[in-house]
Structures are given as structure tokens and as C-alpha cells.
Design a protein around this motif. Structure first.
Motif, PDB file in Angstrom:
ATOM      1  N   ARG A  43       0.497  -1.867   0.099  1.00 62.58           N
ATOM      2  CA  ARG A  43       0.005  -0.174  -0.073  1.00 62.58           C
ATOM      3  C   ARG A  43       0.928   1.010   0.192  1.00 62.58           C
ATOM      4  NH1 ARG A  43      -1.666   4.278   3.463  1.00 62.58           N
ATOM      5  NH2 ARG A  43      -4.325   4.564   3.109  1.00 62.58           N
ATOM      6  N   ILE A  44       0.358   2.142  -1.368  1.00 63.78           N
ATOM      7  CA  ILE A  44       1.558   2.926  -0.932  1.00 63.78           C
ATOM      8  C   ILE A  44       0.482   4.307  -0.842  1.00 63.78           C
ATOM      9  CG2 ILE A  44       3.349   4.494  -2.361  1.00 63.78           C
ATOM     10  CD1 ILE A  44       3.740   1.452  -3.681  1.00 63.78           C
ATOM     11  N   GLU A  45       0.681   5.376  -0.057  1.00 57.24           N
ATOM     12  CA  GLU A  45       0.268   6.119   0.336  1.00 57.24           C
ATOM     13  C   GLU A  45       0.904   7.568  -0.496  1.00 57.24           C
ATOM     14  OE1 GLU A  45      -1.368   9.260   4.151  1.00 57.24           O
ATOM     15  OE2 GLU A  45      -1.950   6.995   4.120  1.00 57.24           O
ATOM     16  N   VAL A  46       0.338   8.197  -1.262  1.00 59.81           N
ATOM     17  CA  VAL A  46       0.252   9.315  -2.180  1.00 59.81           C
ATOM     18  C   VAL A  46      -0.556  10.677  -1.288  1.00 59.81           C
ATOM     19  CG1 VAL A  46       1.211  10.244  -3.921  1.00 59.81           C
ATOM     20  CG2 VAL A  46       1.354   7.782  -3.486  1.00 59.81           C
ATOM     21  N   SER A  47       0.154  10.875  -0.246  1.00 60.40           N
ATOM     22  CA  SER A  47      -0.738  12.569   0.416  1.00 60.40           C
ATOM     23  C   SER A  47      -0.089  13.635   0.553  1.00 60.40           C
ATOM     24  CB  SER A  47      -1.485  11.289   1.753  1.00 60.40           C
ATOM     25  OG  SER A  47      -0.448  11.319   2.943  1.00 60.40           O
ATOM     26  N   GLY A  48       1.330  13.726   0.788  1.00 68.17           N
ATOM     27  CA  GLY A  48       1.983  14.711   1.076  1.00 68.17           C
ATOM     28  C   GLY A  48       2.441  14.443   2.411  1.00 68.17           C
ATOM     29  N   GLY A  49       3.105  13.492   2.403  1.00 68.58           N
ATOM     30  CA  GLY A  49       2.744  13.215   4.125  1.00 68.58           C
ATOM     31  C   GLY A  49       1.725  13.715   4.829  1.00 68.58           C
ATOM     32  N   MET A  50      -0.011  13.438   5.009  1.00 66.10           N
ATOM     33  CA  MET A  50      -1.130  13.793   5.784  1.00 66.10           C
ATOM     34  C   MET A  50      -0.694  13.039   6.487  1.00 66.10           C
ATOM     35  SD  MET A  50      -3.407  15.699   5.588  1.00 66.10           S
ATOM     36  CE  MET A  50      -2.997  15.817   4.000  1.00 66.10           C
ATOM     37  N   VAL A  51      -1.424  13.986   8.124  1.00 68.77           N
ATOM     38  CA  VAL A  51      -1.486  13.484   9.439  1.00 68.77           C
ATOM     39  C   VAL A  51      -0.676  12.151  10.048  1.00 68.77           C
ATOM     40  CG1 VAL A  51      -3.073  12.242  11.444  1.00 68.77           C
ATOM     41  CG2 VAL A  51      -3.730  13.551   9.113  1.00 68.77           C
TER      42      VAL A  51
END
Length: 252
Positions: free
Chosen positions: A243-251
């Protein structure tokens, strides 16, 4: 050597559009799907052609599970007639919808609609097309940052995306024998027309979300497509079941 072919569901707008364009820029041909806006899909196809790649669009309503068999038939016919082949290489399960539905107000119809779009159709579309995905191909399923961080009103949506994340781990095991990888891309909040353009239409919400990201802004559609294109490259051949999260470092 023939170009590799990618199928991107929901490729007529937003994140799917950027994925399709990025894949075309990497030298791949495209089949994209649209639900109702044929004109937007044709615009994306024209952009793909202007890049120098082959592209075509098919209508597909992932909410209508009974239409799945017809769509699969269309994919096979398109591969044969338009691309002169019987197989393809990259499957990107991106089509989706959003809605803010408080738990107390959720209905069975809401649940079934989101299940069909975000999980059931993805599961069986992948199952039925797997025999014609080439060895060493790629399967990318879209999830969401809302499976990690609770978002009010997203209990149905995030539950279905959580199911996708579990499914993808099992899928990676099942398809690995063909050299196929299966991964999840989980975008954070993105400023598109998703969920009735909830972020774009609310400056206050946009500022609040940006303050929670390490990079200090909300995401844009073009923040996601490059990650999908990377996962479809040879450089990503040893990444599977992730799972690769692409969120700009969210929370963080």
C-alpha cells in the motif's frame, strides 16, 4: 516490439485522466473507461494520440454489476480489433465515486452502490481479465488515505477501500507466479471534482487539510499519475502487495 497496453477505469477525468496521460508519456497504449461523459473521454484519447500512442475509450458503469460481462467482452473485442492482440499488460482499477454519508443516515442502497463500485466490480473484473494479462504485468488498485485516518461521513467508502487493500495482498500472492505485481495506491485529499468537488468548493476546508500535510498543501491530480506510471515500469518490478500512500505526508 509492440507497445504495452494499459486499461485504466475511470480514465476520462481527475486522477484517472492523469494516470492515462502519464502512462502514454511512458510509451504505453491505453484503453480508458468513462461512465457518462463520452466527450471528456474522447478528449483524453486525443491527448494520448497527440503524444504518439494509441488510445480508445469504452463505456463502463461499475455500479451496474450486471454489465460486467458485456464490458469484459468489449475489452476483448477492442484488444483484437484496435490493438491486434488478445492480451494486455497493466490494469489500473481507478473508477470510483465519493459521498459524505453520516453513519446514522447510511442506507442499504448506499452500501450496495459503494460496494459494487469500489469492491465487487474490482474483484470480479480483475478475476475475469487476469487470464489475458501478460506475464510480468501490473495490477494497481486505488484506495484512499481514509483507510488510515478517519474522515467523518466516509464509513462506507473507507470500508470498501479497506477491503480493496486486503484483497490486493491476497491478489499479489495469487498472481505472483506469472510475474505480475499487485499494489495499492492510496491518494490523500485531492483537489478534483471527486465527491462534488468538496475540497475545491470549500476554501476553509482546503486550508485545514493543507495544514495537516507535511508538504503544506492539498494534492492535485498530477501528484498521483506518476506513481502509477512508476509502478508499471521495470524499475518497480520488485514491489508487490504494498500500500503506497500518496498524500504529501498527511497526518504524520
Amino acid at each position: 516490439m509492440k507497445n504495452k497496453i494499459a486499461l485504466v477505469t475511470g480514465g476520462s477525468r481527475g486522477l484517472g485522466k492523469d494516470m492515462a496521460i502519464r502512462l502514454a508519456n511512458h510509451g504505453h497504449d491505453l484503453i480508458i473507461t468513462y461512465n457518462s461523459n463520452k466527450e471528456s473521454a474522447e478528449e483524453v484519447v486525443n491527448q494520448i494520440k497527440n503524444i504518439g500512442q494509441k488510445g480508445t475509450a469504452l463505456q463502463y458503469d461499475s455500479a451496474d454489476f450486471k454489465s460486467l460481462d458485456h464490458f469484459i467482452k468489449q475489452v476483448k473485442e477492442t484488444l483484437n480489433s484496435f490493438f491486434e492482440t488478445s492480451t494486455f499488460d497493466f490494469m489500473v482499477n481507478n473508477a470510483g465515486v465519493g459521498a459524505t454519508i453520516p453513519f446514522e443516515q447510511a442506507t442499504e442502497n448506499d452500501f450496495d452502490r459503494f460496494m459494487n463500485i469500489h469492491f465487487k466490480s474490482v474483484y470480479f473484473l480483475t478475476q475475469q481479465l487476469l487470464p489475458i494479462i501478460n506475464n510480468n504485468g501490473r495490477i494497481i488498485n486505488l484506495s484512499s488515505g481514509s483507510t488510515r485516518v478517519g474522515v467523518p461521513g466516509y464509513s462506507i467508502y473507507a470500508s470498501m477501500k479497506g477491503a480493496i487493500e486486503t484483497f490486493t495482498k491476497y491478489l499479489a500472492k495469487d498472481v505472483g507466479k506469472k510475474g505480475i505485481t499487485a499494489n495499492v495506491v492510496a491518494p490523500g485529499p485531492i483537489e478534483t471534482d471527486f465527491n462534488n468537488a468538496a475540497i475545491r468548493n470549500s476554501p476553509e476546508r482546503k486550508v485545514m487539510i493543507a495544514s495537516q500535510a507535511a508538504l503544506g498543501r492539498v494534492g492535485q491530480a498530477n501528484d498521483i499519475g506518476g506513481v502509477v506510471a512508476f509502478l508499471c515500469s521495470e524499475d518497480a518490478k520488485w514491489i508487490s502487495g504494498q500500500r503506497i500512500e500518496v498524500s504529501g505526508g498527511m497526518v504524520l
